[in-house]
Design an enzyme around this catalytic site. Sequence first.
Site, short mmCIF file in Angstrom:
data_model
loop_
_atom_site.label_atom_id
_atom_site.label_comp_id
_atom_site.label_asym_id
_atom_site.label_seq_id
_atom_site.Cartn_x
_atom_site.Cartn_y
_atom_site.Cartn_z
N THR A 185 0.83 -1.21 0.00
CA THR A 185 0.00 0.00 0.00
C THR A 185 0.85 1.25 0.00
OG1 THR A 185 -1.83 -1.09 1.10
CG2 THR A 185 -1.69 1.28 1.41
N SER A 216 1.35 -7.32 -0.83
CA SER A 216 2.00 -8.38 -0.04
C SER A 216 1.06 -9.53 0.31
CB SER A 216 2.65 -7.81 1.21
OG SER A 216 1.73 -7.64 2.26
N THR A 247 1.59 -4.34 4.35
CA THR A 247 1.39 -4.68 5.77
C THR A 247 0.88 -6.11 5.98
OG1 THR A 247 -0.86 -3.77 5.68
CG2 THR A 247 0.89 -2.28 6.44
N ASP A 248 0.20 -6.67 4.95
CA ASP A 248 -0.52 -7.93 5.18
C ASP A 248 0.38 -9.10 5.61
OD1 ASP A 248 -2.88 -6.68 4.60
OD2 ASP A 248 -3.09 -7.49 2.59
N1 ASP Z 1 -2.73 -5.43 0.79
C1 ASP Z 1 -1.70 -4.47 1.12
C2 ASP Z 1 -0.36 -5.20 1.14
O1 ASP Z 1 -0.13 -5.94 2.04
C3 ASP Z 1 -1.98 -3.86 2.44
C4 ASP Z 1 -0.95 -2.87 2.91
O2 ASP Z 1 0.17 -2.77 2.45
O3 ASP Z 1 -1.33 -2.16 3.87
O4 ASP Z 1 0.43 -5.04 0.24
#
Ligand code: ASP
Length: 329
Positions: free
Chosen positions: A17, A67, A100-101
């Site tokens: 993200t 991610s 973050t995932d």
């Molecule tokens: N779906 C995103 C990822 O993990 C969520 C994020 O980065 O906050 O790449």
Amino acid sequence: MVQLDNSKIVILGTGGTIAGTAAQAGDNIGYRAAQVGVDQLIRSVASLSSVLGEGNLVTEQVAQVDSKDMGFAIWRELALRCAHWLADRTVKGIVITHGTDTLEETAWFLQSVLQPGKPVVLTCAMRPATALAPDGPQNILDAVTVALDPLAMGVVAVCAGVVHSARDVQKDHPYRLDAFSSGDAGPLGFVEENAVRWVKFDEKATYLSVDSSFFAIESIVDSMPWPRVEIVMNYAGASGAMVDMLVRDGVQGLVAAGTGNGSLHQDLEAALIRAQMAGVKVVRASRCAKGRVLSHSGDRIADSHGLSPVKARVTLMLALLGLQAASPV
Ligand code: ASP
């Protein structure tokens, strides 16, 4: 300007993200992750050059993924690039921009295979780069601050001004900017106005020489495919059907995300013991966000030594590859 020794920071981009874009600036969920290159991302951090000094920043785009789609090929490449830069004596530390995932899984994987004496700092964002108030630029600056800190070592995560160890970090909120927690262990420190206030050190972390890291990484590079390890969860009415299917399908390892203190429905437990007797490695973790499974004499399935189900899976995969991962304890 003359290049100062050991003052270089390497930023490796992997997507997420933090590199996401949305059609509307106010849209914090309807965006596409992994759109903006790492070079462009760091251009949004105006004070980075004054913090680092000219010529002290290297960037590399290692991957460009959401991610949720993280996989073994990217982990291998990331570990190799980290090992390459960690061996460079002009490099003080590494920052990795990541979604973050699955950040906590990548952090634990890298800590396990690299166990670096230098800092490797994962950072991220909960709002895309196009948001009205993106959190990525501050998180990158904070991560660089940690990477430059003389006391920083090993793999850590930095988000919303909080420093977490690779062992304890866990995403615990799907929306808030401060989306990570270190559970019962608590954070390692806080980043405040370009300085780190450490509150503790990761006493359980072990650090390897660069040569040993290369050995671990070469074993990974040579191993294709990786061992198949799946996670099964305990819940009301759980059965052993999923486990039996996975065993028939050739699974090599299973992590059971048990309820509470790793407890398992009797039918699920029976299937896991059958799997164990058939040669599948089985480990029991807890689906609780905090605490750890406390072992008890007579346990028929080994516990995860405090690792969450997803991190226990990483450790089990590395064990099946014949690698001694960072001590879980
Ligand atoms: N779906 C995103 C990822 O993990 C969520 C994020 O980065 O906050 O790449």
